[in-house]
Scaffold this active site. Structure first.
Site, PDB file in Angstrom:
ATOM      1  N   ASP A   1      52.024  35.381  80.468  1.00 23.44           N
ATOM      2  CA  ASP A   1      50.682  35.371  81.044  1.00 23.44           C
ATOM      3  C   ASP A   1      50.691  34.748  82.432  1.00 23.44           C
ATOM      4  OD1 ASP A   1      47.714  35.627  80.868  1.00 23.44           O
ATOM      5  OD2 ASP A   1      47.826  33.436  80.899  1.00 23.44           O
TER       6      ASP A   1
ATOM      7  N   CYS B   1      39.341  31.202  18.151  1.00 21.93           N
ATOM      8  CA  CYS B   1      38.888  32.261  19.059  1.00 21.93           C
ATOM      9  C   CYS B   1      38.432  33.472  18.255  1.00 21.93           C
ATOM     10  CB  CYS B   1      40.011  32.657  20.019  1.00 21.93           C
ATOM     11  SG  CYS B   1      39.589  34.042  21.085  1.00 21.93           S
TER      12      CYS B   1
ATOM     13  N   ARG C   1      37.109  36.388  19.809  1.00 20.84           N
ATOM     14  CA  ARG C   1      36.767  37.353  20.846  1.00 20.84           C
ATOM     15  C   ARG C   1      37.757  38.500  20.952  1.00 20.84           C
ATOM     16  NH1 ARG C   1      35.572  32.495  21.496  1.00 20.84           N
ATOM     17  NH2 ARG C   1      33.595  31.821  22.387  1.00 20.84           N
ATOM     18  N   LEU C   2      37.224  39.644  21.265  1.00 18.73           N
ATOM     19  CA  LEU C   2      38.004  40.795  21.713  1.00 18.73           C
ATOM     20  C   LEU C   2      37.431  41.239  23.039  1.00 18.73           C
ATOM     21  CD1 LEU C   2      38.159  42.930  18.446  1.00 18.73           C
ATOM     22  CD2 LEU C   2      39.923  41.425  19.335  1.00 18.73           C
TER      23      LEU C   2
ATOM     24  N   LYS D   1      24.207  28.970  31.858  1.00 24.13           N
ATOM     25  CA  LYS D   1      25.554  28.416  31.975  1.00 24.13           C
ATOM     26  C   LYS D   1      26.105  28.689  33.372  1.00 24.13           C
ATOM     27  CE  LYS D   1      26.777  28.888  27.088  1.00 24.13           C
ATOM     28  NZ  LYS D   1      27.699  29.515  26.123  1.00 24.13           N
TER      29      LYS D   1
ATOM     30  N   THR E   1      27.529  37.800  32.471  1.00 24.60           N
ATOM     31  CA  THR E   1      28.145  36.922  33.465  1.00 24.60           C
ATOM     32  C   THR E   1      28.054  37.619  34.812  1.00 24.60           C
ATOM     33  OG1 THR E   1      29.673  35.929  31.886  1.00 24.60           O
ATOM     34  CG2 THR E   1      30.256  35.780  34.209  1.00 24.60           C
TER      35      THR E   1
ATOM     36  N   CYS F   1      43.844  39.555  23.378  1.00 27.04           N
ATOM     37  CA  CYS F   1      44.148  38.266  24.000  1.00 27.04           C
ATOM     38  C   CYS F   1      44.488  38.496  25.460  1.00 27.04           C
ATOM     39  CB  CYS F   1      45.319  37.583  23.288  1.00 27.04           C
ATOM     40  SG  CYS F   1      45.836  36.019  24.053  1.00 27.04           S
TER      41      CYS F   1
END
Length: 494
Positions: A464, A201, A203-204, A129, A69, A215
């Site tokens: 000013d 899921c 994934r780690l 992707k 990615t 997670c």
């Protein structure tokens, strides 16, 4: 990435290439078939080509996919070599197709470079992707433009909620995918906040400094780096990994406390509560089928754990500046009045309040006070100019104050009044001009900042206008909100 950038973590805290490849080999031998390098920006990692080449050598052991990615800004130059080294899949992070909006969201130019990377990738890979983080009111109008990109090209668009997961399109997908008949690509939605996909899921994540995280919503982490560096065997490492995986919860952990629990947002994945760390490698498998790796440069800040301490509304739970979300508030009539004062010497007070003869057209008047007065008056009526400046300032508040919401103001009233205080014990008087501004709108947030900005700009304009005759003697002060109505905490100051 915060606008000021981030501090880099000491290199000794980061996993070496050899440590990364050892862990990767261990996961692949245990059944992992996919590895993703993500970030942060993985192409800034020295030796990224060598890491991909090393991962490629794991294919005989069962590795099927080496993915990355990337933000794509400089990838078009390196992509052919990375593909030759073994890269097989690519996700590009691209949140907008508008050049101005791209610079606003990424804090840099480069949309054309990312689109060039997309073209290079499509010429070499079976599909690409696109990860699109959708932000309401910012880029949500471009959703159909991204969908249109799938018509003739093998582009898989993933619309991601604001706290995203990296999303493969397989059995254990985190996205709900759709395809328009006749379109080559597809698109999907990754609802990481409003929905959960924990049951499937797989994934780690392994951070760049070697922490395993099961997670994103769970703050618990286990250090594989420390195990590696103490000389742990492969069996001992697998046992540590197994304990971490068994601790994965049934669904997203602590969602009801997500705004107060000290956990890492995506930019901070890898930091731990007992130290600072900001460059990370991370990965994801759950039932030993995929592992995603990434490098993230981050800076983690921790706030007090005491719930009783006051909390600044413009800071998020990591201590970073953040615009207050007013989306759930109902619009009400909001009014705020602010005032302030500029102290001026008597000569300036007389210049503002008195009527002076026309300027000498011959320029023969050499009186210094007359010349100074003429110079000041050439700019126009001081109080009228200051009034107009104050109104303009109120309308420009959100441009001047970074975290202020832009508001449709319904009315701005500014009055500048010369005042002379009574003589003190020494018989001296003080001369001043008071600026009072009242601002109103029909909105979801108050207009105190607009009123304060009007007063501040008005008084600065008076300075000013008069600096030619009174520059070193003027003093601005007493700027404050004196009345506020229409919100939760209305008040009037005497």
């Amino acid at each position: 990435m915060p606008s000021e950038g981030v501090e880099l973590s000491p290199s000794e805290n980061i996993l070496t290439n050899e440590e990364i490849l050892r862990l990767a080999a261990l996961f692949v031998k245990s059944g992992v078939t996919k590895i993703r390098l993500t970030g942060g920006e993985p192409t800034v990692r020295k030796g990224i080509s060598e890491i991909i080449a090393g991962l490629n050598e794991l294919r005989p052991q069962g590795l099927k996919s080496i993915a990355m990615t990337s933000n794509g800004l400089s990838l078009h130059r390196r992509l052919p070599d990375l593909i030759s080294s073994g890269l097989s899949h690519l996700n590009l992070s691209l949140d907008t197709l508008d050049e101005f909006r791209f610079e606003l969201m990424t804090r840099r130019r480069g949309l054309h470079a990312v689109l060039r990377t997309l073209d290079v990738a499509l010429a070499s890979l079976p599909y690409v992707k696109l990860n699109v983080v959708v932000v309401k009111g910012l880029n949500d109008s471009e959703v159909l433009d991204f969908v249109a990109m799938t018509k003739d090209k093998p582009i898989y668009v993933r619309f991601i909620e604001f706290m995203p997961f990296t999303a493969p399109d397989e059995l254990n997908d985190t996205a709900r995918t759709y395809k328009i008949p006749g379109h080559t690509g597809n698109f999907g939605f990754i609802s990481s906040m409003s929905d959960h996909f924990c049951a499937t899921c797989n994934r780690l994540r392994i951070t760049a400094d070697g922490q395993i995280k099961v997670c994103l919503f769970d703050a618990k982490e286990v250090s594989l780096r420390d195990e590696l560096r103490r000389g742990a065997t492969d069996s001992e490492l697998l046992e540590t990994i197994g304990r971490a995986v068994l601790g994965k919860q049934e669904k997203h952990v602590g969602m009801q406390d997500i705004d107060v629990v000290t956990n890492r947002p995506m930019i901070l994945i890898g930091a731990r509560p007992d130290r600072r760390s900001n460059s990370y490698f991370f990965s994801q498998p759950i039932n030993r089928q995929s592992i995603t790796a990434s490098f993230i440069p981050v800076l983690h800040r921790f706030s007090s754990s005491s719930a009783s301490l006051p909390r600044l509304s413009h800071l998020d739970n990591t201590g970073r500046a953040s615009m207050v979300d007013v989306g759930d508030k109902l619009p009400t009539k909001r009014i705020a009045t602010a005032c302030g004062r500029i102290y001026i010497p008597e000569v300036a007070y007389e210049l503002v309040t008195a009527t002076y003869p026309a300027l000498d057209p011959t320029g023969s008047d050499s009186n210094p006070s007359h010349i100074a007065a003429a110079k000041a008056r050439r700019k126009g009526d001081a109080l009228t100019v200051a009034q107009l400046a104050a109104i303009t300032g109120a309308k420009q508040t959100s441009s001047l104050i970074p975290l202020c919401h832009p508001l449709a103001l319904s009315n701005i009233s500014v009055v500048l009044s010369p005042e002379v205080s009574a003589a003190d014990g020494a018989g001296a008087r003080r001369y001043s001009i008071v600026c009072r501004a009242t601002v109103s709108c029909e909105g979801k947030t108050g207009v105190e900042m607009e009123a304060l900005t009007a007063v501040s700009v008005g008084l600065l304009t008076v300075w000013d206008m008069l600096k030619a005759v009174a520059g070193e003697e003027m003093e601005i002060g007493e700027i404050r909100v004196i009345e506020k109505t229409g919100g939760t905490h209305d008040f009037t100051r005497v």
